[in-house]
Design a protein around this motif. Structure first.
Motif, PDB file in Angstrom:
ATOM      1  N   GLU A 150      15.568 -15.877  47.038  1.00  0.00           N
ATOM      2  CA  GLU A 150      16.227 -16.503  48.193  1.00  0.00           C
ATOM      3  C   GLU A 150      15.325 -16.538  49.422  1.00  0.00           C
ATOM      4  OE1 GLU A 150      19.977 -14.522  49.012  1.00  0.00           O
ATOM      5  OE2 GLU A 150      18.990 -13.165  50.399  1.00  0.00           O
ATOM      6  N   LEU A 151      14.031 -16.387  49.184  1.00  0.00           N
ATOM      7  CA  LEU A 151      13.094 -16.383  50.310  1.00  0.00           C
ATOM      8  C   LEU A 151      12.932 -17.785  50.894  1.00  0.00           C
ATOM      9  CD1 LEU A 151      11.327 -14.152  51.638  1.00  0.00           C
ATOM     10  CD2 LEU A 151       9.435 -14.985  50.261  1.00  0.00           C
TER      11      LEU A 151
ATOM     12  N   CYS B 234       6.522 -11.117  49.260  1.00  0.00           N
ATOM     13  CA  CYS B 234       7.655 -11.606  50.061  1.00  0.00           C
ATOM     14  C   CYS B 234       7.396 -11.327  51.543  1.00  0.00           C
ATOM     15  CB  CYS B 234       8.956 -10.914  49.652  1.00  0.00           C
ATOM     16  SG  CYS B 234       9.639 -11.430  48.063  1.00  0.00           S
ATOM     17  N   GLY B 235       6.943 -10.115  51.838  1.00  0.00           N
ATOM     18  CA  GLY B 235       6.696  -9.755  53.231  1.00  0.00           C
ATOM     19  C   GLY B 235       5.606 -10.591  53.856  1.00  0.00           C
ATOM     20  N   MET B 236       4.500 -10.795  53.131  1.00  0.00           N
ATOM     21  CA  MET B 236       3.411 -11.584  53.704  1.00  0.00           C
ATOM     22  C   MET B 236       3.827 -13.050  53.906  1.00  0.00           C
ATOM     23  SD  MET B 236      -0.145  -9.990  52.198  1.00  0.00           S
ATOM     24  CE  MET B 236      -1.038 -10.282  53.733  1.00  0.00           C
TER      25      MET B 236
ATOM     26  N   LEU C 297       7.056 -16.853  59.942  1.00  0.00           N
ATOM     27  CA  LEU C 297       7.468 -16.497  61.301  1.00  0.00           C
ATOM     28  C   LEU C 297       6.386 -16.855  62.303  1.00  0.00           C
ATOM     29  CD1 LEU C 297       9.052 -12.933  60.799  1.00  0.00           C
ATOM     30  CD2 LEU C 297      10.265 -15.008  61.512  1.00  0.00           C
ATOM     31  N   MET C 298       5.132 -16.686  61.875  1.00  0.00           N
ATOM     32  CA  MET C 298       4.015 -16.884  62.792  1.00  0.00           C
ATOM     33  C   MET C 298       3.438 -18.291  62.703  1.00  0.00           C
ATOM     34  SD  MET C 298       2.524 -13.084  62.034  1.00  0.00           S
ATOM     35  CE  MET C 298       1.104 -13.108  63.130  1.00  0.00           C
TER      36      MET C 298
ATOM     37  N   LYS D 213       6.862 -14.143  54.446  1.00  0.00           N
ATOM     38  CA  LYS D 213       7.803 -14.195  55.565  1.00  0.00           C
ATOM     39  C   LYS D 213       7.042 -14.122  56.894  1.00  0.00           C
ATOM     40  CE  LYS D 213      11.835 -13.723  57.701  1.00  0.00           C
ATOM     41  NZ  LYS D 213      12.875 -14.767  57.687  1.00  0.00           N
ATOM     42  N   ALA D 214       6.059 -13.238  56.970  1.00  0.00           N
ATOM     43  CA  ALA D 214       5.269 -13.119  58.198  1.00  0.00           C
ATOM     44  C   ALA D 214       4.534 -14.433  58.477  1.00  0.00           C
ATOM     45  CB  ALA D 214       4.279 -11.969  58.082  1.00  0.00           C
ATOM     46  N   ARG D 215       3.970 -15.011  57.422  1.00  0.00           N
ATOM     47  CA  ARG D 215       3.283 -16.302  57.560  1.00  0.00           C
ATOM     48  C   ARG D 215       4.209 -17.333  58.205  1.00  0.00           C
ATOM     49  NH1 ARG D 215       2.880 -18.934  51.940  1.00  0.00           N
ATOM     50  NH2 ARG D 215       5.115 -19.056  52.403  1.00  0.00           N
TER      51      ARG D 215
ATOM     52  N   SER E  93       7.361  -7.596  46.237  1.00  0.00           N
ATOM     53  CA  SER E  93       7.898  -7.276  47.564  1.00  0.00           C
ATOM     54  C   SER E  93       6.831  -7.454  48.645  1.00  0.00           C
ATOM     55  CB  SER E  93       8.413  -5.836  47.593  1.00  0.00           C
ATOM     56  OG  SER E  93       9.461  -5.658  46.672  1.00  0.00           O
ATOM     57  N   LEU E  94       5.606  -7.032  48.359  1.00  0.00           N
ATOM     58  CA  LEU E  94       4.523  -7.224  49.330  1.00  0.00           C
ATOM     59  C   LEU E  94       4.310  -8.714  49.590  1.00  0.00           C
ATOM     60  CD1 LEU E  94       1.964  -4.553  48.036  1.00  0.00           C
ATOM     61  CD2 LEU E  94       3.343  -4.400  50.124  1.00  0.00           C
TER      62      LEU E  94
ATOM     63  N   TYR F 226      -0.804 -20.567  54.517  1.00  0.00           N
ATOM     64  CA  TYR F 226      -1.714 -20.128  53.454  1.00  0.00           C
ATOM     65  C   TYR F 226      -0.886 -19.811  52.211  1.00  0.00           C
ATOM     66  CZ  TYR F 226      -0.498 -15.637  55.783  1.00  0.00           C
ATOM     67  OH  TYR F 226       0.155 -14.584  56.387  1.00  0.00           O
TER      68      TYR F 226
END
Lengths: 599, 599
Positions: free
Chosen positions: B161-162, B123-125, B131-132, B127-129, B120-121, B136
């Motif tokens: 599904e990421l 996935c979050g990183m 979006l911004m 996704k942030a990558r 989960s962590l 990496y």
């Protein structure tokens, strides 16, 4: 009418197979007419009519154990277990819980309203059966939407090595509350399309026996499939395909809209969107939130909205989800993942805003503590519906949230009193990067305070440290009225200043504490010096809540502290004002307490 | 020595491939010699030496993100990121956290100590990558034992599904803390045996790309596999087989014993079992519990012990597990399932006794609330290690448990003060069938009180309603000393009765409250009438804890209330006595507070 003659499952078993289509049609009609009057979970209940009839013909409840996941789909089950009148007699509509309830019937094994529990419960009952040398079937019915929750996986994983008979029926209607999300749903779709023969099979990968049934709305077919599984000696999954809303065209055509609706017109298929609170008559915090977040997203690509299968609570209707694009993510029913995912997002510099019902925040306690708070990551959580005026089913009580959050280090929980303060707090929470922030969205309706003004530039100072807002300085007694109960504090001050009984008027100090899990110790020291009584008002459970922190802090002083909230318990389908009255929270009771404490 | 010259991952990348076997050997030796001195997680760290070297050669941390699940397996990672001296220099052994710690290094992304969070962590990183607009690699390393936790499933399910690049390395050493439990492990075994080609594949069933590597202790092979995945554009799982304890025969031969040990002798392979507390020098509550439960099981087939992968905390060593047979169940790392499973067992008439570390009770908050308490089922939970004298890693703080339980309706939490009272409470909890009961096992060592006597026949009356035990009646000040801090209360009474400074002696009332989440209101009313100061002592966090309930209840009276506990926070690797002193909990500080409050 057949249904009127069904007083127990035995009556269902005694029916001629030829009568069953009529029975199903009557059940369907009863679901529609009762729900049209009082609202309900339409889609899921219409979908499982045939499955439920077949369950009660093949198994012998309550000797055999039927466990329903979430249990919002049990209207037919209730009709077949002696409770049909509640769906046939207009005067009794709405008289039953919308969920299984052991208090109602021996056929209801658990009070359930949260997802993903049934497989674990079934494992436990089967294990107990074997330990005690008993002999009955244990059957769990779980919807596809519930399978994304981690608890269901833990259940399936353990089921696979249980080594005894358990039947798990996966009722696959292709929908969660909104669309399904997650890889498991691609697999269920593959299995549907291949009639259960696709090489990739989630259930088989765990070592579970697996059967497939294409048409779960064909009662005879379901009955045959269940007969084959009855008395099985090992765990088995029966994957049954049903149609959400089956038999009612509007619900079949709009599965999300008809998941749960208020009263509706059967003919035209028009319904009221369900009000979450008696107070949200026009403007809602959902809509305010959706609109505001969409604006923030447009201005900053780092802002990302997250929901765990309930996007509507934060105003993310389908059009808004489309507008947000990749900046809105529904992770499905997976609250733990949602919080830890938000932690990952925040760690990498994004600005996650996660909307959760207070009651479902409970599913992610450790993720809040360990992933978010221990790492002190600036994610924003919007805590919706947390109020005695929120959902009143015992399964869905959302006012334990402050007790849940109260001991979480690093977390800042802000409790706004009006829409303007809410937006100021929301903006501050998104813009800061020093800690996780929960904003406790008032669950008792939108109050607007046009006089409320915070200079956007002053926001950083406003919420960066716990600071109470002393709205009115009086004497003798100070009323600390938190968030949604600020208006109660205002009414209380009015009542004290102009006593109905002609007693002496009191000019009470009124405080908007704003911080729901932290204390403004300097403000409390000031209040303690100049007041004899301090009153705390909170829209939540008393034990472990916010007021107790105030009582503890002032414990060593001579100030008397009166804390008001709801005593812990599981009240069910209560009237909020009555519940408050039972807890001594009427203006009359509180003013009397204050006068006694002052005397 | 190569390792001494590694100050950053760049140095690892600069090494000649031919030097890597020597580097791995040096790392392995450093793990052994430092852990032999101060204890540690031996098996997992020895297993991932080659994997870790390969990770730092293929990826460019901290630009690329390496996320370690649980992160107890990061000794090699720490050595390769500038912290080798802490494993080479005997004076610095034990100076680092046993887990990743952002405070130590920019290469440590999260403070982590609980399982199942990494996917989960990641996935979050990722996704942030996206979006911004960054670029990496995001790499999660998760052990097979962590996959049984529902959060990991939620993570995998969402990962599928990421739609972007994430690499998840499943480090499969075939072990959890003890044996693995659950269907997923049969699948991992199938995949190991078939070199990744078995038709049933859990990861593929979720739609994830899947690769297999047979020998994860071959650095060159791991490096080649990772190179193939670097910069991948979609989620992929690399299933790597490693040997727990690799390269150290005693640890290879006894994976459970060498999971986590105290100081040991490298040559002979003899180790100290890790002491969970400085006080458990001889008799332990684990052993007392295991012995007693085994006896209860023998007498009653309904009694069933449950553990979530930590059977040893409740004294269920392998021989006792074997003796218990089907009456002991280890569900693996799956605390949510463990609680809901216990609810199912209790509903069907069994007598489940679930042993949990207090800190991991957090993982099942909603299951406690919804499955156990709402249904008011008589399961017993033994809450171990919950004390400031328990584990002192910030990730594993176990003294938030009373705040967690305080608002749970129907739950009775009993806090014994000695081994005799513990066994009386345990027996009562098992024998009663009216509600869920937690027994908070003292985490500060075993105190025996041979004078303690409860007539077994009187037990029902003792614990059926919240009733305090007034051990000594004094005046002016009443000390309410909960559970494990009862002995502190005794010392406090002694100090008050014979002041060191020659001041006036106080004859304090001493109370054993016994009930940690409920109040004996009649006893408090009595105390309030006859005392001017009430003191609460609890071995836990102050906010939301037990003492605050007392302060709230006595708030409207003139009694001064002094609550002692630890303020919420995440202290890390602290000395318990220092922590208590920082929180004003020395005899000197408390007696001074009491004298001030009385004056």
């Amino acid at each position: 009418m057949l249904l009127e003659r069904i007083s127990s499952p035995q009556d269902v078993r005694d029916l001629d197979a030829a009568d069953l289509p009529l029975l199903c049609s009557e059940i369907r009609q009863a679901i529609l007419s009762s729900s049209a009057s009082v609202g309900g979970h339409i889609g899921s209940n219409l979908g499982v009519v045939e499955l439920t009839v077949a369950l009660h013909r093949v198994f012998d409840s309550p000797t055999d154990k039927l466990i329903f996941d979430v249990s919002h789909q049990t209207y037919a089950h209730k009709m077949l277990t002696g409770r049909a009148a509640n769906y046939l007699d207009a005067e009794r509509f709405g008289g039953l819980s919308g969920f299984t309830s052991p208090a109602e019937s021996e056929h209801d094994l658990f009070s359930v309203g949260h997802t993903s529990t049934s497989v674990s419960l079934a494992c436990g009952m089967a294990k107990a059966r074997d330990l005690m040398g008993a002999d009955y079937n244990v059957v769990a019915v779980i919807g596809d939407g519930s399978i994304s929750g981690g608890l269901a996986f833990e259940g399936f994983d353990n089921l696979a090595e249980l080594g005894t008979g358990v039947i798990v029926i996966v009722n696959d209607n292709g929908w969660s509350i909104a669309e399904n999300h997650g890889g498991i749903y691609r697999n269920l779709a593959e299995l549907r399309e291949s009639e259960g023969t696709a090489p990739n099979n989630f259930f088989r990968s765990l070592g579970l026996d697996y059967r497939f049934l294409a048409n779960g709305n064909d009662e005879a077919a379901v009955e045959r499939a269940l007969l084959e599984l009855r008395d099985i000696d090992h765990p088995v999954v029966l994957h049954v395909c049903t149609v959400k809303g089956s038999g009612y065209e509007p619900a079949e055509d709009d599965a999300e809209g008809w998941h749960h609706v208020g009263p509706f017109d059967i003919e035209s298929g028009t319904y009221e969107a369900l009000r979450r609170s008696r107070c949200e008559k026009s403007e809602t915090y959902a809509d305010i939130t959706g609109r505001h977040l969409l604006m923030r997203m447009a201005a900053d690509e780092r802002v990302v909205g997250i929901s765990a299968a309930t996007p509507y609570i934060m105003g993310f209707t389908k059009p808004r989800r489309d507008a947000a694009g990749s900046q809105f993510v529904d992770v499905g029913i997976a609250e733990e993942h949602a919080v830890t995912y938000a932690a990952g997002l925040a760690r990498a510099g994004a600005k996650p805003v996660l909307g959760l019902y207070g009651v479902f925040m409970q599913r992610a306690y450790d993720q809040l503590w360990h992933d978010l708070c221990l790492n002190n990551l600036p994610a924003v959580i919007l805590d919706f519906g947390s109020s005695v005026y929120g959902t009143s089913d015992a399964t869905h009580l959302s006012f334990f949230d402050l007790a849940l959050q109260g001991a979480l280090p690093n977390l800042r929980c802000l409790a706004p009193t009006c829409r303007e303060e809410y937006l100021a707090m929301l903006d501050w929470a998104i813009d800061q990067d020093s800690r996780p922030v929960v904003v406790r969205v008032p669950g008792n309706g939108v109050v607007s305070n046009p006089d409320f003004a915070l200079d956007p530039k002053a926001l950083a100072a406003e919420f960066a440290l716990p600071r109470y807002d002393v709205v009115h300085e009086g004497s003798d007694v100070a009323i600390l009225a938190l968030g949604s109960f600020f208006s109660l504090g205002e009414s209380l001050c009015d009542a004290l200043s102009a006593p109905a009984d002609g007693g002496p008027a009191l000019d009470a100090t009124l405080v908007n504490p704003r911080f729901a899990t932290e204390l403004d110790e300097a403000a409390l020291d000031d209040l303690a010096r100049s007041h004899r009584v301090v009153v705390t008002l909170e829209d939540g459970v008393l034990e472990g809540g916010w007021g107790e922190k105030v009582a503890r802090y002032l414990g060593p002083t001579s100030v008397r502290v009166l804390c008001y909230g709801v005593r812990k318990g599981f009240p069910d389908r209560f009237d909020a004002d009555e519940l408050l009255a039972e807890n001594g929270m009427t203006l009359e009771a509180i003013t009397a307490d204050i006068r006694a404490a002052l005397s």
